[in-house]
Design a protein around this motif. Structure first.
Motif, PDB file in Angstrom:
ATOM      1  N   TRP A  62      43.128  30.175  44.644  1.00  0.00           N
ATOM      2  CA  TRP A  62      42.175  29.291  43.984  1.00  0.00           C
ATOM      3  C   TRP A  62      42.466  27.871  44.451  1.00  0.00           C
ATOM      4  O   TRP A  62      43.483  27.283  44.106  1.00  0.00           O
ATOM      5  CB  TRP A  62      42.326  29.448  42.475  1.00  0.00           C
ATOM      6  CG  TRP A  62      41.607  28.434  41.646  1.00  0.00           C
ATOM      7  CD1 TRP A  62      40.495  27.715  41.993  1.00  0.00           C
ATOM      8  CD2 TRP A  62      41.945  28.016  40.316  1.00  0.00           C
ATOM      9  NE1 TRP A  62      40.114  26.881  40.981  1.00  0.00           N
ATOM     10  CE2 TRP A  62      40.987  27.037  39.919  1.00  0.00           C
ATOM     11  CE3 TRP A  62      42.945  28.365  39.425  1.00  0.00           C
ATOM     12  CZ2 TRP A  62      41.020  26.420  38.675  1.00  0.00           C
ATOM     13  CZ3 TRP A  62      42.979  27.757  38.186  1.00  0.00           C
ATOM     14  CH2 TRP A  62      42.023  26.798  37.818  1.00  0.00           C
ATOM     15  N   GLU A  71      37.705  33.480  39.213  1.00  0.00           N
ATOM     16  CA  GLU A  71      37.646  34.824  38.641  1.00  0.00           C
ATOM     17  C   GLU A  71      36.383  35.555  39.066  1.00  0.00           C
ATOM     18  O   GLU A  71      36.414  36.770  39.313  1.00  0.00           O
ATOM     19  CB  GLU A  71      37.739  34.737  37.116  1.00  0.00           C
ATOM     20  CG  GLU A  71      39.112  34.293  36.613  1.00  0.00           C
ATOM     21  CD  GLU A  71      39.151  34.142  35.104  1.00  0.00           C
ATOM     22  OE1 GLU A  71      38.070  34.237  34.471  1.00  0.00           O
ATOM     23  OE2 GLU A  71      40.253  33.931  34.559  1.00  0.00           O
ATOM     24  N   GLN A  75      36.209  39.020  40.979  1.00  0.00           N
ATOM     25  CA  GLN A  75      35.408  40.111  40.428  1.00  0.00           C
ATOM     26  C   GLN A  75      34.474  40.680  41.495  1.00  0.00           C
ATOM     27  O   GLN A  75      34.273  41.896  41.569  1.00  0.00           O
ATOM     28  CB  GLN A  75      34.607  39.590  39.237  1.00  0.00           C
ATOM     29  CG  GLN A  75      33.745  40.633  38.525  1.00  0.00           C
ATOM     30  CD  GLN A  75      34.571  41.695  37.822  1.00  0.00           C
ATOM     31  OE1 GLN A  75      35.709  41.440  37.444  1.00  0.00           O
ATOM     32  NE2 GLN A  75      34.010  42.882  37.663  1.00  0.00           N
TER      33      GLN A  75
END
Length: 476
Positions: A62, A71, A75
């Motif tokens: 990140w 996230e 995902q």
């Protein structure tokens, strides 16, 4: 973006309604066996083996944006891994200013990742980014299992789903371009080519075959890449011929494009009854399809379904599928389909438009089609509509909003340049039929001398109608 090749103008209406269902059943008939270990003691030869994904751990870095953005990206990587046939066991994110040049996540975090891999029994690590050859090698040495990156994962999915000869060649070309800089030796048991003083005094007879093997593989890959480029150039001629024929007849072209799994194939089926494969999976259809449709006023146009896009779509795929993506760049209008039920539809719009800019399709007029209205949050739909003024809300599944979409398509399609009033003799019914099929009919009346037709028509048909035109009222 589906399994049927592009058809000629004469065949545009021909399709098998059950084709998509049959292909979906075929895909679901064979599943990968869980429990076949791919753990490697010597991971240096991983590039020479075909990907076999099973129990995986996901890892991402990140660097920018919010934690929700990071996230959502992980995902999406999970969905990609599951589409490839994997079972996702764990996912971790490392906060860094930039990826570590050595191990992607840093040596300390890499050792923690190795502990997670060992405790979960995973046999593959998937990184949410494109790793350099050095990062792949060093990370594999620490975690002791196979490591692949996002690009390799997407290429593997494309390889599974490609059906046509052209699609398979495009995917193979992308895979080889990705593999070429990542070749390395088969382990320490084969020495590199050395001789004389460089051999430490060993001299003649001290040369090993290690480097020869790498160079041989590189040469073979380059030869295969050149052959695939020639084959794809030949295949693209047929596509160019069909496109030129449609342009000569001045048939407007509409391209359906958008994020993968946004419902593009479902929308094509709803608009044309094409019967193409529909599956709740990323990149379910790859091969482009062109079908014929009509506006509410009867004007003919073509609909082209194209390959889906995704964040960080590998550059190798954009280059390999460039001839296919030209269907978007050469279109008169783009239906940009976005999944209204997705948690972050705005990022999908941005990712797709980045690809549009890369293929020089960013200047083509665009209608944002917010799909899956039956499953979307009304507040999310309202948010997209506030941002995208030229948009329409539809549900390809239920048919909601399709009528409004067709009306907008009719309004936004480029108008034919030639407007004419002509009295066509009853013996030339073929011309009246062509006016209905190729032109835009404004008015039709039947008189004593023939059929009075007021329409906008392409230039080729105009030349044949001019002999019957009413001189004082012919409009150009």
């Amino acid at each position: 973006m589906q399994s049927n090749p592009i058809k000629s103008e004469a065949d545009l209406d021909e399709f098998e309604p059950a084709t998509g269902d049959l292909e979906l059943a075929e895909r679901q008939a064979l599943r990968r066996v869980v429990g076949l270990s791919t753990e490697l003691e010597d991971v240096t030869e991983v590039e020479y083996r075909k990907l076999r994904l099973e129990r995986v751990v996901l890892v991402g870095v990140w660097t920018t944006g919010t934690v929700a953005d990071a996230e959502n990206s992980l995902q999406e990587l999970k969905l990609l891994a599951e589409t490839a046939g994997s079972q996702v066991l764990e996912g971790v994110i490392q906060r860094r200013q930039k990826p570590d040049p050595g191990t992607y996540i840093g040596s300390g975090k890499a050792r923690e990742l190795a502990d997670i891999v060992k405790s979960t029994g995973a046999d593959t690590v998937i990184a949410d980014g494109e790793l350099t050859p050095g990062q792949l090698r060093q990370l594999e040495e620490i975690v002791k299992v196979k490591v692949i990156d996002r690009t390799a994962l997407i290429l593997d999915i494309f390889a599974q789903h490609a059906r046509s000869r052209e699609g398979r060649a495009q995917v193979e070309l992308a895979q080889l371009n990705y593999l070429l800089p990542r070749l390395r030796g088969w382990g320490g048991n084969l020495s590199r080519q050395v001789g004389g003083r460089a051999a430490g005094g060993v001299g003649i007879g001290g040369r090993g075959p290690g480097e020869t093997k790498i160079e041989l593989d590189r040469r073979r890959i380059r030869t295969r890449i050149a052959k695939l480029n020639r084959q794809l150039a030949e295949m693209s001629k047929a596509r160019d011929t069909m496109r030129a024929r449609r342009q000569a007849r001045e048939v407007p072209a509409v391209a359906i494009a958008g994020y993968t799994n946004a419902g593009k194939s479902s929308l094509l089926n709803r608009l044309t009854g094409a019967g193409v494969l529909v599956e709740d999976a990323l990149f379910a259809t790859l091969d482009p399809t062109v079908r014929r449709s009509r506006t509410p006023d009867g004007r003919l146009f073509t609909l082209a379904d194209t390959v889906g896009f995704v964040r960080h779509l590998p550059h190798q795929l954009v280059e390999a599928f460039r001839s296919t993506l030209e269907e978007v760049a050469d279109a008169d209008l783009i239906l940009h389909v976005v999944d209204g039920s997705h948690p972050d539809p705005e990022s999908q719009l941005t990712a797709v438009r980045e690809v549009f800019a890369e293929i020089e399709a960013d200047k083509v007029p665009e209608i944002v089609v917010i799909n899956k209205a039956d499953a979307a949050d009304p507040l999310v739909i309202q948010r997209i509509q506030n941002r995208e003024k030229h948009s329409v809300v539809v549900s390809a599944r239920s048919g909601e909003g399709i009528g409004e979409l067709m009306a907008i398509i009719e309004r936004d399609l480029p108008r034919l340049d030639h407007e004419i009033r002509a009295v066509v003799p009853y013996g030339r019914g073929d011309l009246v039929s062509r006016v209905h099929s190729e032109g835009e009919v404004l008015k039709v009346e039947h008189g004593d001398e023939g059929t009075l037709v007021h329409a906008r028509v392409p230039s080729g048909l105009l030349a044949e109608l001019e002999r019957y035109a009413e001189p004082a009222e012919t409009l150009r």
